[in-house]
Design an enzyme around this catalytic site. Structure first.
Site, PDB file in Angstrom:
ATOM      1  N   ALA A   1     -44.861 -67.409 -87.934  1.00 30.00           N
ATOM      2  CA  ALA A   1     -46.161 -67.922 -88.379  1.00 30.00           C
ATOM      3  C   ALA A   1     -46.025 -68.313 -89.843  1.00 30.00           C
ATOM      4  O   ALA A   1     -46.196 -67.476 -90.746  1.00 30.00           O
ATOM      5  CB  ALA A   1     -47.253 -66.870 -88.187  1.00 30.00           C
ATOM      6  N   VAL A   2     -45.706 -69.562 -90.097  1.00 30.26           N
ATOM      7  CA  VAL A   2     -45.354 -69.988 -91.449  1.00 30.26           C
ATOM      8  C   VAL A   2     -46.526 -69.850 -92.419  1.00 30.26           C
ATOM      9  O   VAL A   2     -46.305 -69.721 -93.631  1.00 30.26           O
ATOM     10  CB  VAL A   2     -44.807 -71.431 -91.457  1.00 30.26           C
TER      11      VAL A   2
ATOM     12  N   HIS B   1     -41.693 -74.607 -78.727  1.00 33.24           N
ATOM     13  CA  HIS B   1     -41.880 -74.691 -80.172  1.00 33.24           C
ATOM     14  C   HIS B   1     -40.753 -75.496 -80.808  1.00 33.24           C
ATOM     15  O   HIS B   1     -39.594 -75.407 -80.390  1.00 33.24           O
ATOM     16  CB  HIS B   1     -41.931 -73.282 -80.790  1.00 33.24           C
ATOM     17  N   PRO B   2     -41.066 -76.260 -81.825  1.00 40.23           N
ATOM     18  CA  PRO B   2     -40.041 -77.053 -82.512  1.00 40.23           C
ATOM     19  C   PRO B   2     -39.229 -76.200 -83.486  1.00 40.23           C
ATOM     20  O   PRO B   2     -39.676 -75.136 -83.921  1.00 40.23           O
ATOM     21  CB  PRO B   2     -40.867 -78.099 -83.280  1.00 40.23           C
TER      22      PRO B   2
ATOM     23  N   ALA C   1     -49.102 -79.442 -89.676  1.00 35.75           N
ATOM     24  CA  ALA C   1     -49.905 -78.843 -90.740  1.00 35.75           C
ATOM     25  C   ALA C   1     -49.351 -77.488 -91.148  1.00 35.75           C
ATOM     26  O   ALA C   1     -49.332 -77.132 -92.331  1.00 35.75           O
ATOM     27  CB  ALA C   1     -51.356 -78.707 -90.279  1.00 35.75           C
ATOM     28  N   GLU C   2     -48.899 -76.714 -90.155  1.00 35.81           N
ATOM     29  CA  GLU C   2     -48.362 -75.385 -90.450  1.00 35.81           C
ATOM     30  C   GLU C   2     -47.086 -75.476 -91.283  1.00 35.81           C
ATOM     31  O   GLU C   2     -46.922 -74.750 -92.276  1.00 35.81           O
ATOM     32  CB  GLU C   2     -48.108 -74.640 -89.137  1.00 35.81           C
ATOM     33  N   GLN C   3     -46.173 -76.366 -90.890  1.00 32.96           N
ATOM     34  CA  GLN C   3     -44.925 -76.477 -91.645  1.00 32.96           C
ATOM     35  C   GLN C   3     -45.192 -77.028 -93.049  1.00 32.96           C
ATOM     36  O   GLN C   3     -44.556 -76.617 -94.024  1.00 32.96           O
ATOM     37  CB  GLN C   3     -43.921 -77.344 -90.886  1.00 32.96           C
TER      38      GLN C   3
ATOM     39  N   SER D   1     -48.512 -78.055 -85.591  1.00 29.57           N
ATOM     40  CA  SER D   1     -47.199 -77.681 -86.125  1.00 29.57           C
ATOM     41  C   SER D   1     -46.915 -78.393 -87.442  1.00 29.57           C
ATOM     42  O   SER D   1     -46.366 -77.806 -88.377  1.00 29.57           O
ATOM     43  CB  SER D   1     -46.106 -78.001 -85.104  1.00 29.57           C
TER      44      SER D   1
ATOM     45  N   PHE E   1     -36.191 -70.466 -83.545  1.00 30.98           N
ATOM     46  CA  PHE E   1     -36.743 -69.465 -84.454  1.00 30.98           C
ATOM     47  C   PHE E   1     -38.225 -69.769 -84.660  1.00 30.98           C
ATOM     48  O   PHE E   1     -38.607 -70.879 -85.027  1.00 30.98           O
ATOM     49  CB  PHE E   1     -36.006 -69.512 -85.794  1.00 30.98           C
TER      50      PHE E   1
END
Length: 471
Positions: free
Chosen positions: A426-427, A371-372, A390-392, A388, A423
């Site tokens: 689930a944003v 994971h980034p 889109a989530e961020q 990732s 870290f």
């Protein structure tokens, strides 16, 4: 030699926790299907070429077949259904103007022309109940296929029109598929697994299934545990109706037999039930063919790609990124015993999570490290996976001020230095302030606790991603 992965055919999911809106005509809350099984003259009997007499669904307690002999008492009970029970029921239903579906055994219909004429004059829906009223469980598929074809042919000769619906009853594991293969019926009822119709994909055939009932059924007068009084039948039907009526948007099938409910002491319970239902607004009495036509028009079937039916390459292509940069999880999940229950986001997530949870600690650590960082260098360089990114972006982590970016960089560095992995959160479940608060709180946890927390967040991220991909 490659082996196909195990696949489980039974469907425990069905319509799921939120059934489709039935949208019954007139805004009805319940669709009631009254089904009259016509079997008299189609049951086991040496006169019909069978090896012995009938033993099923009669008022003879503990009846057993008589090999090679006619069972006069058994025959007379079936005869009562044709001679008296049918006509009592015919008068009841026609007087009330109720639509009826007949499950007609083809050979029984052929031996009862007066009753068939009365069914037709009343406009009843005459579906096929097979060629003979016998057990099909040990019948070879080819023999059953031939019997289905013969039933349709004889039914068409006797009734004048081909059956548009089917119910074998004493069926085999092949029945539903074999009937669907004919392509000649609109609906099949050889299941008891739902309160609403549904579509079954059987090879190239999309078959509408209208589930039937063995409990809201007068057969319980002839089986144990069962009913001994008409009042018991009435009370069970009434209670079933009241629950379905309160729920709304359901279907209620009632199974009847001429030789059983046609008896005076039993039909009284049915009459009380009809009085109870007909005192309510919002009830649609319908034939099964009417229900089928409504469902097909309101909920036409659309095929979709199903995870349990994908080959390994397609499965990994589609779901290999659900766990970040960890396609091996999808590869292992494809080898599990998947089935219809895994064709939803919740179901498939369970299969993928099983692989992740059972992996060795170093493998799960590898998933965490894949994971980034949040708002880290990969994000700034626009090198995140599409998921990732889109989530961020959903938490505005792609639009930070210089001060916010510096704060995230400091927290990222401290977290990795302490725990040895990025870290993960689930944003989509948080806003920017909530993410920062969780970041600071989890930074203080011990690494073992944080490892478990991070793994749970990885599973949560996977679940959210699957909800985008699957219904």
């Amino acid at each position: 030699m490659t082996h196909s992965p195990p696949r489980y055919p039974r469907d425990f999911h069905g319509h799921g926790p939120t059934p489709p809106a039935a949208q019954w005509p007139g805004g009805a809350r319940v669709a009631i299907s009254l089904v009259l099984n016509y079997e008299e003259g189609g049951e086991n009997n040496i006169l019909h070429g069978d090896g012995g007499s009938e033993a099923f669904l009669s008022d003879i307690a503990g009846a057993a077949p008589w090999p090679g002999q006619r069972h006069w008492n058994m025959e007379s009970l079936y005869d009562y259904g044709a001679r008296a029970g049918f006509w009592r029921l015919h008068r009841l239903f026609t007087a009330r103007g109720l639509p009826i579906t007949i499950y007609g055994v083809a050979t029984a219909l052929a031996r009862n022309p007066a009753q068939v004429a009365a069914m037709k004059d009343a406009g009843w829906d005459i579906a096929s109940h097979g060629l003979k009223w016998i057990d099909h469980r040990d019948m070879p598929a080819e023999d059953e296929r031939a019997a289905i074809a013969a039933a349709i042919r004889l039914h068409t000769e006797v009734v004048g029109t081909a059956p548009r619906g089917w119910y074998t009853g004493r069926c085999s594991v092949n029945t539903l598929r074999l009937v669907a293969e004919t392509g000649q019926v609109d609906w099949v009822s050889d299941t008891y697994d739902d309160d609403l119709p549904y579509w079954a994909e059987l090879g190239p055939h999309d078959q509408l299934v209208i589930p039937y009932t063995l409990e809201a059924n007068d057969m319980r007068f002839a089986t144990a545990p069962g009913y001994s009084e008409g009042t018991q039948f009435f009370e069970y039907l009434r209670d079933t109706f009241d629950v379905l009526y309160a729920e709304g948007g359901r279907m209620f099938s009632v199974g009847l037999h001429c030789r059983l409910i046609g008896r005076p002491g039993k039909i009284a319970g049915l009459m009380r039930f009809l009085d109870h239902v007909q005192a309510h607004e919002g009830v649609w009495f319908a034939t099964r063919s009417q229900i089928a036509a409504h469902w097909a028009a309101t909920h036409p079937h659309q095929r979709r790609e199903r995870p349990s039916q994908m080959d390994a390459a397609r499965f990994v292509q589609r779901f290999g990124g659900v766990f970040e940069h960890s396609a091996w999880i999808a590869e292992a999940a494809h080898a599990l015993e998947l089935g219809p229950a895994h064709d939803t986001a919740v179901g498939l997530h369970n299969a993928l999570a099983r692989v992740f949870r059972s992996a060795a600690p170093d493998q799960r650590l590898g998933v965490l490290r894949a994971h980034p960082d949040l708002a880290g260098k990969l994000a700034q360089a626009r090198r995140l996976t599409a998921d990732s990114a889109a989530e961020q972006a959903s938490a505005a982590l792609d639009a930070l001020t210089d001060a916010e970016r510096s704060q995230f960089e400091t927290l990222n560095a401290a977290y990795v230095a302490k725990h040895g992995f990025p870290f993960i959160i689930a944003v989509r479940d948080h806003d920017k302030a909530g993410i920062l608060a969780a970041f600071q709180a989890r930074l203080a946890q011990d690494t073992a606790t944080e490892f478990a927390t991070a793994c749970a967040q990885v599973e949560r991220i996977a679940a959210l991603r699957l909800k985008v991909l699957l219904p």
